[in-house]
Write a protein that holds these residues in place. Structure first.
Motif, PDB file in Angstrom:
ATOM      1  N   VAL A   1      55.250  74.092  51.266  1.00  0.00           N
ATOM      2  CA  VAL A   1      55.742  72.806  51.728  1.00  0.00           C
ATOM      3  C   VAL A   1      56.242  72.030  50.518  1.00  0.00           C
ATOM      4  O   VAL A   1      55.457  71.691  49.635  1.00  0.00           O
ATOM      5  N   ALA A   2      57.538  71.793  50.466  1.00  0.00           N
ATOM      6  CA  ALA A   2      58.115  71.048  49.353  1.00  0.00           C
ATOM      7  C   ALA A   2      58.327  69.602  49.794  1.00  0.00           C
ATOM      8  O   ALA A   2      59.060  69.348  50.739  1.00  0.00           O
ATOM      9  N   ILE A   3      57.661  68.688  49.150  1.00  0.00           N
ATOM     10  CA  ILE A   3      57.777  67.283  49.520  1.00  0.00           C
ATOM     11  C   ILE A   3      59.111  66.764  48.982  1.00  0.00           C
ATOM     12  O   ILE A   3      59.269  66.550  47.786  1.00  0.00           O
ATOM     13  N   ALA A   4      60.077  66.600  49.885  1.00  0.00           N
ATOM     14  CA  ALA A   4      61.413  66.191  49.478  1.00  0.00           C
ATOM     15  C   ALA A   4      61.766  64.826  50.029  1.00  0.00           C
ATOM     16  O   ALA A   4      62.870  64.354  49.841  1.00  0.00           O
ATOM     17  N   GLY A   5      60.866  64.188  50.731  1.00  0.00           N
ATOM     18  CA  GLY A   5      61.165  62.930  51.393  1.00  0.00           C
ATOM     19  C   GLY A   5      60.757  61.717  50.579  1.00  0.00           C
ATOM     20  O   GLY A   5      60.179  61.812  49.509  1.00  0.00           O
ATOM     21  N   ILE A   6      61.067  60.551  51.134  1.00  0.00           N
ATOM     22  CA  ILE A   6      60.801  59.284  50.461  1.00  0.00           C
ATOM     23  C   ILE A   6      60.033  58.375  51.409  1.00  0.00           C
ATOM     24  O   ILE A   6      60.496  58.058  52.510  1.00  0.00           O
ATOM     25  N   ASN A   7      58.850  57.968  50.991  1.00  0.00           N
ATOM     26  CA  ASN A   7      58.009  57.024  51.711  1.00  0.00           C
ATOM     27  C   ASN A   7      58.250  55.657  51.077  1.00  0.00           C
ATOM     28  O   ASN A   7      57.919  55.435  49.913  1.00  0.00           O
ATOM     29  N   LEU A   8      58.848  54.741  51.847  1.00  0.00           N
ATOM     30  CA  LEU A   8      59.380  53.508  51.274  1.00  0.00           C
ATOM     31  C   LEU A   8      58.600  52.280  51.722  1.00  0.00           C
ATOM     32  O   LEU A   8      58.454  52.015  52.918  1.00  0.00           O
TER      33      LEU A   8
ATOM     34  N   GLY B   1      52.687  58.623  45.834  1.00  0.00           N
ATOM     35  CA  GLY B   1      53.492  59.133  46.934  1.00  0.00           C
ATOM     36  C   GLY B   1      54.343  58.092  47.637  1.00  0.00           C
ATOM     37  O   GLY B   1      54.988  58.398  48.636  1.00  0.00           O
ATOM     38  N   VAL B   2      54.361  56.859  47.127  1.00  0.00           N
ATOM     39  CA  VAL B   2      55.098  55.769  47.770  1.00  0.00           C
ATOM     40  C   VAL B   2      56.062  55.133  46.768  1.00  0.00           C
ATOM     41  O   VAL B   2      55.710  54.882  45.617  1.00  0.00           O
ATOM     42  N   TYR B   3      57.289  54.873  47.236  1.00  0.00           N
ATOM     43  CA  TYR B   3      58.266  54.115  46.453  1.00  0.00           C
ATOM     44  C   TYR B   3      58.227  52.669  46.952  1.00  0.00           C
ATOM     45  O   TYR B   3      58.548  52.396  48.103  1.00  0.00           O
ATOM     46  N   SER B   4      57.819  51.753  46.073  1.00  0.00           N
ATOM     47  CA  SER B   4      57.641  50.356  46.474  1.00  0.00           C
ATOM     48  C   SER B   4      58.629  49.450  45.736  1.00  0.00           C
ATOM     49  O   SER B   4      58.994  49.716  44.585  1.00  0.00           O
ATOM     50  N   TYR B   5      59.050  48.394  46.438  1.00  0.00           N
ATOM     51  CA  TYR B   5      59.895  47.388  45.798  1.00  0.00           C
ATOM     52  C   TYR B   5      59.687  46.047  46.475  1.00  0.00           C
ATOM     53  O   TYR B   5      59.721  45.945  47.702  1.00  0.00           O
ATOM     54  N   ASP B   6      59.473  45.011  45.648  1.00  0.00           N
ATOM     55  CA  ASP B   6      59.253  43.649  46.135  1.00  0.00           C
ATOM     56  C   ASP B   6      60.393  42.775  45.626  1.00  0.00           C
ATOM     57  O   ASP B   6      60.471  42.466  44.432  1.00  0.00           O
ATOM     58  N   PHE B   7      61.288  42.386  46.534  1.00  0.00           N
ATOM     59  CA  PHE B   7      62.418  41.545  46.154  1.00  0.00           C
ATOM     60  C   PHE B   7      62.030  40.080  45.947  1.00  0.00           C
ATOM     61  O   PHE B   7      62.816  39.308  45.409  1.00  0.00           O
ATOM     62  N   SER B   8      60.854  39.674  46.369  1.00  0.00           N
ATOM     63  CA  SER B   8      60.543  38.247  46.505  1.00  0.00           C
ATOM     64  C   SER B   8      60.063  37.561  45.237  1.00  0.00           C
ATOM     65  O   SER B   8      59.925  36.343  45.214  1.00  0.00           O
ATOM     66  N   THR B   9      59.809  38.301  44.173  1.00  0.00           N
ATOM     67  CA  THR B   9      59.101  37.716  43.030  1.00  0.00           C
ATOM     68  C   THR B   9      59.993  36.996  42.030  1.00  0.00           C
ATOM     69  O   THR B   9      59.517  36.125  41.302  1.00  0.00           O
TER      70      THR B   9
END
Length: 297
Positions: free
Chosen positions: A70-77, A207-215
């Motif tokens: 199983v190759a993890i190729a996805g993006i958890n956003l 395992g998670v790509y996070s982004y906070d635009f509010s800061t």
């Protein structure tokens, strides 16, 4: 290891892998493997799969059904962003949701977005839903290079009153079954607010790509030219772009004038309170007429 001798064993492995790619092999004297969009079926003659071991991204199953990699190729956003119009104090209002005006199918299948996605729900899944948004991913070396030609994925989802963007279940992170090679940049589009692009590439943690635009203004590419302070130490997407063309100008005001006094799911309803009225023009459009989206074409 216990053996079961039978003439024919049909092994059904019903699984759904979100944002993953699967490279299976079946070792058997007779049998085959079929993989569809949401699952797979394997059948062999001989011994059934008896036990499974995992190590990182590799799954090893005893028996003829092996190995499966199983190759993890996805993006958890995980995204947090605010819309100026409905923002009130510490969170956004949910007036359109309360009034039952949010459509059950994504509304971005028209110009200028022309998004062909089929996202829809039987009912709005969470009372905290503010509206639909589109999340777009681009693969580029830097924000300025993240033009439309670098787009690798789009998905419609819901924005909640606390600024989080979620999937159709109203609570889960968005999942993308794609990969990138240079840098992962994120855009959030809304039907009457200026689109915003992440100023830096997203990085993965746990395992998670996070982004906070509010800061801060610096979280958005182009800073204050297309982004703004909407409350004390809180930054958000400017409202007033009625036609979604990336500019807040006289054309948007003309549309507001035509729709003034109406109710419902209207793009001229910049504060999203379920009615097109003077506060939409005076408190949102007037303040933002010098701004335009900084998302590269």
């Amino acid at each position: 290891m216990k053996k079961v001798i039978i003439s024919l064993v049909t092994l059904l492995i019903p699984f759904i892998i979100t944002a993953q790619s699967v490279s299976p092999e079946v070792i058997s004297s007779s049998g085959d493997y079929y993989e569809g969009v949401n699952g797979s079926i394997s059948w062999t003659l001989g011994e059934i799969a008896t036990e499974t071991y995992t190590a990182g991204n590799v799954i090893l199953t005893q028996g003829f059904q092996q190995p499966i990699t199983v190759a993890i190729a996805g993006i958890n956003l995980d995204v947090l962003v605010y819309l100026e119009g409905p923002y009130a104090g510490t969170e956004m209002t949910t007036n359109l949701n309360l009034a039952g005006e949010i459509p059950l199918a994504q509304p971005y299948n028209v110009a200028p977005w022309n998004y062909p996605g089929t996202e829809s729900v039987a009912s709005i899944p969470n009372p905290d839903v503010v509206d639909w948004v589109i999340v777009e991913l681009r693969d580029a070396s830097d924000a300025a290079s993240a033009t439309g030609a670098t787009r690798i994925a789009q998905q419609a989802g819901f924005i909640l009153k606390d600024g989080t963007v979620v999937g159709l279940d109203g609570s889960s992170n968005l999942q993308f079954g794609t990969s990138f090679s240079s840098g992962l940049f994120l855009i959030v589009w809304h039907r009457n607010h200026l689109g915003v692009l992440s100023a830096t590439a997203l990085t993965e943690t746990g395992g998670v790509y996070s982004y906070d635009f509010s800061t801060s203004l610096s979280q958005a590419h182009g800073g204050g030219a297309g982004y703004k302070l909407i409350a004390t130490s809180v930054y958000g997407m400017p409202g007033g772009d009625e036609n979604g063309d990336g500019d807040i100008d006289a054309t948007d005001k003309a549309s507001w004038t035509i729709n003034a006094g109406t109710e419902g799911y209207q793009s001229s309803d910049f504060n999203m309170d379920n009615q097109v009225s003077n506060p939409d023009k005076n408190d949102t459009w007037v303040e933002n007429t010098t701004q335009s989206s900084q998302v590269p074409d």
